[in-house]
Motif scaffolding. Structure first.
Motif, PDB file in Angstrom:
ATOM      1  N   SER A 134      79.738   9.639 -15.742  1.00 25.57           N
ATOM      2  CA  SER A 134      78.753  10.109 -14.767  1.00 25.57           C
ATOM      3  C   SER A 134      77.991   8.966 -14.097  1.00 25.57           C
ATOM      4  O   SER A 134      77.040   9.216 -13.353  1.00 25.57           O
ATOM      5  N   PHE A 135      78.422   7.711 -14.366  1.00 30.13           N
ATOM      6  CA  PHE A 135      77.671   6.569 -13.843  1.00 30.13           C
ATOM      7  C   PHE A 135      78.576   5.617 -13.059  1.00 30.13           C
ATOM      8  O   PHE A 135      79.798   5.612 -13.224  1.00 30.13           O
ATOM      9  N   ASP A 136      77.907   4.826 -12.199  1.00 29.46           N
ATOM     10  CA  ASP A 136      78.634   3.893 -11.334  1.00 29.46           C
ATOM     11  C   ASP A 136      78.611   2.464 -11.857  1.00 29.46           C
ATOM     12  O   ASP A 136      79.545   1.696 -11.610  1.00 29.46           O
ATOM     13  N   ARG A 137      77.523   2.083 -12.537  1.00 31.71           N
ATOM     14  CA  ARG A 137      77.403   0.724 -13.079  1.00 31.71           C
ATOM     15  C   ARG A 137      76.683   0.778 -14.420  1.00 31.71           C
ATOM     16  O   ARG A 137      75.846   1.647 -14.653  1.00 31.71           O
ATOM     17  N   CYS A 138      77.002  -0.205 -15.273  1.00 37.93           N
ATOM     18  CA  CYS A 138      76.439  -0.238 -16.624  1.00 37.93           C
ATOM     19  C   CYS A 138      75.927  -1.637 -16.944  1.00 37.93           C
ATOM     20  O   CYS A 138      76.538  -2.641 -16.555  1.00 37.93           O
ATOM     21  N   VAL A 139      74.809  -1.680 -17.660  1.00 41.74           N
ATOM     22  CA  VAL A 139      74.240  -2.946 -18.130  1.00 41.74           C
ATOM     23  C   VAL A 139      74.092  -2.883 -19.644  1.00 41.74           C
ATOM     24  O   VAL A 139      73.497  -1.944 -20.181  1.00 41.74           O
ATOM     25  N   ASP A 140      74.639  -3.876 -20.323  1.00 42.08           N
ATOM     26  CA  ASP A 140      74.460  -4.020 -21.772  1.00 42.08           C
ATOM     27  C   ASP A 140      73.241  -4.906 -22.004  1.00 42.08           C
ATOM     28  O   ASP A 140      73.304  -6.122 -21.855  1.00 42.08           O
ATOM     29  N   ALA A 141      72.122  -4.255 -22.358  1.00 40.25           N
ATOM     30  CA  ALA A 141      70.890  -4.990 -22.650  1.00 40.25           C
ATOM     31  C   ALA A 141      70.510  -4.815 -24.115  1.00 40.25           C
ATOM     32  O   ALA A 141      69.327  -4.795 -24.462  1.00 40.25           O
ATOM     33  N   THR A 142      71.523  -4.682 -24.977  1.00 39.61           N
ATOM     34  CA  THR A 142      71.264  -4.540 -26.403  1.00 39.61           C
ATOM     35  C   THR A 142      70.863  -5.887 -27.008  1.00 39.61           C
ATOM     36  O   THR A 142      70.931  -6.929 -26.361  1.00 39.61           O
ATOM     37  N   HIS A 143      70.478  -5.863 -28.274  1.00 36.29           N
ATOM     38  CA  HIS A 143      69.990  -7.054 -28.966  1.00 36.29           C
ATOM     39  C   HIS A 143      71.084  -8.123 -29.043  1.00 36.29           C
ATOM     40  O   HIS A 143      72.274  -7.797 -29.161  1.00 36.29           O
ATOM     41  N   PRO A 144      70.716  -9.411 -28.975  1.00 37.30           N
ATOM     42  CA  PRO A 144      71.723 -10.488 -29.035  1.00 37.30           C
ATOM     43  C   PRO A 144      72.587 -10.453 -30.290  1.00 37.30           C
ATOM     44  O   PRO A 144      73.705 -10.967 -30.285  1.00 37.30           O
ATOM     45  N   TYR A 145      72.074  -9.848 -31.371  1.00 33.34           N
ATOM     46  CA  TYR A 145      72.834  -9.795 -32.619  1.00 33.34           C
ATOM     47  C   TYR A 145      73.583  -8.476 -32.803  1.00 33.34           C
ATOM     48  O   TYR A 145      74.254  -8.292 -33.816  1.00 33.34           O
ATOM     49  N   ALA A 146      73.482  -7.569 -31.835  1.00 31.62           N
ATOM     50  CA  ALA A 146      74.153  -6.266 -31.931  1.00 31.62           C
ATOM     51  C   ALA A 146      75.602  -6.394 -31.463  1.00 31.62           C
ATOM     52  O   ALA A 146      76.014  -5.827 -30.454  1.00 31.62           O
ATOM     53  N   VAL A 147      76.388  -7.148 -32.206  1.00 35.99           N
ATOM     54  CA  VAL A 147      77.760  -7.485 -31.804  1.00 35.99           C
ATOM     55  C   VAL A 147      78.630  -6.239 -31.689  1.00 35.99           C
ATOM     56  O   VAL A 147      79.388  -6.073 -30.719  1.00 35.99           O
ATOM     57  N   GLU A 148      78.538  -5.341 -32.656  1.00 38.40           N
ATOM     58  CA  GLU A 148      79.369  -4.144 -32.638  1.00 38.40           C
ATOM     59  C   GLU A 148      79.016  -3.243 -31.457  1.00 38.40           C
ATOM     60  O   GLU A 148      79.904  -2.694 -30.795  1.00 38.40           O
ATOM     61  N   ALA A 149      77.721  -3.105 -31.183  1.00 40.83           N
ATOM     62  CA  ALA A 149      77.292  -2.270 -30.058  1.00 40.83           C
ATOM     63  C   ALA A 149      77.839  -2.828 -28.747  1.00 40.83           C
ATOM     64  O   ALA A 149      78.359  -2.076 -27.907  1.00 40.83           O
ATOM     65  N   SER A 150      77.740  -4.138 -28.556  1.00 40.66           N
ATOM     66  CA  SER A 150      78.250  -4.754 -27.324  1.00 40.66           C
ATOM     67  C   SER A 150      79.758  -4.585 -27.200  1.00 40.66           C
ATOM     68  O   SER A 150      80.283  -4.331 -26.103  1.00 40.66           O
ATOM     69  N   ARG A 151      80.458  -4.699 -28.318  1.00 44.50           N
ATOM     70  CA  ARG A 151      81.910  -4.509 -28.300  1.00 44.50           C
ATOM     71  C   ARG A 151      82.259  -3.070 -27.904  1.00 44.50           C
ATOM     72  O   ARG A 151      83.165  -2.829 -27.093  1.00 44.50           O
ATOM     73  N   ASN A 152      81.526  -2.102 -28.452  1.00 49.58           N
ATOM     74  CA  ASN A 152      81.771  -0.702 -28.112  1.00 49.58           C
ATOM     75  C   ASN A 152      81.468  -0.420 -26.640  1.00 49.58           C
ATOM     76  O   ASN A 152      82.170   0.363 -25.986  1.00 49.58           O
ATOM     77  N   ILE A 153      80.424  -1.049 -26.123  1.00 55.84           N
ATOM     78  CA  ILE A 153      80.068  -0.853 -24.714  1.00 55.84           C
ATOM     79  C   ILE A 153      81.171  -1.395 -23.807  1.00 55.84           C
ATOM     80  O   ILE A 153      81.547  -0.763 -22.820  1.00 55.84           O
ATOM     81  N   ARG A 154      81.696  -2.573 -24.130  1.00 57.74           N
ATOM     82  CA  ARG A 154      82.793  -3.149 -23.337  1.00 57.74           C
ATOM     83  C   ARG A 154      84.007  -2.231 -23.351  1.00 57.74           C
ATOM     84  O   ARG A 154      84.633  -1.981 -22.311  1.00 57.74           O
TER      85      ARG A 154
END
Length: 242
Positions: free
Chosen positions: A63-83
């Protein structure tokens, strides 16, 4: 343009504030109700509470056009899931970075587990200022010497209890913490080692380092995972493009 931000951090809040001031609506996905509270009162900003799997993220991103990952620098798993989710949903993604500290003081390690091994050979009380998720790595140490500083939410208290931390040792407070308050805690609990992440200015690293120096405590710093991304200004430029 519909914008989705994965936030819950200082950077995510600053980005949401900047978008609100520009009249650009955005949805901010945060893990906890506390993260949503910090976004209250921002016109055009809609908090979405709850942790999500990569599959749930991908479904949401449709439902979105653009996404920004602004999670914590140590949230490696969250960033991987977002990618992974953005690739599956074919939504453009940018990573919003937090500036690292310029300090090289203290003993630097790569993980909470390495910090725990290092502390096992040393005596003295330990202030754990690393968030609730890393507390379990220290449960093999004498729990009487551990003083975790965590958010005053049920999830954090439970993590401390599951690691066997005595209730009287749990410091449940919401930051930011000044240099004076950090020093007072170090002195109050006779802390010899302060374990922290490199949270940069946004994470109060400068105040922790100064307090440790003044209180005679040694910093044990869990180094930040290597990553690439954009500054807040670069993200705003990208989001305001036609």
């Amino acid at each position: 343009m519909k914008i989705l931000i994965f936030g819950g951090t200082t950077e995510g809040r600053l980005l949401a504030q900047a978008l609100s001031q520009r009249g650009l609506p955005a949805t901010v996905s945060v893990a906890t109700p506390l993260g949503a509270q910090e976004l209250s009162g921002l016109p055009g900003i809609t908090p979405l509470v709850g942790r999500k799997t990569a599959q749930e993220m991908a479904e949401l991103l449709k439902s979105f056009d653009r996404c920004v990952d602004a999670t914590h620098p140590y949230a490696v798993e969250a960033s991987r899931n977002i990618r992974t989710a953005c690739q599956a949903a074919e939504v453009p993604l940018r990573r919003l970075l937090r500036a690292e500290s310029s300090h090289e003081t203290g003993h630097w390690v790569e993980s909470p587990e390495e910090a725990a091994r290092w502390l096992r050979e040393r005596s003295g009380n330990v202030l754990l200022a690393i968030g609730a998720k890393g507390i379990g790595a220290f449960q093999d140490l004498d729990r009487e010497r551990l003083y975790p500083r965590v958010l005053p939410v049920v999830e954090s208290i439970l993590a401390c209890q599951q690691a066997g931390i005595p209730t009287r040792n749990i410091i449940a407070l919401h930051g930011p913490f000044s240099r004076d308050l950090n020093r007072a805690m170090l002195e109050q609990y006779h802390i010899r080692y302060l374990v922290t992440k490199d949270g940069g200015r946004a994470g109060g690293f400068e105040e922790k380092a100064a307090a440790a120096r003044e209180a005679g405590a040694e910093l044990v710093v869990i180094g930040r995972p290597t990553e690439t991304g954009c500054t807040l200004e670069e993200i705003l430029s990208w989001l305001t493009q036609d």
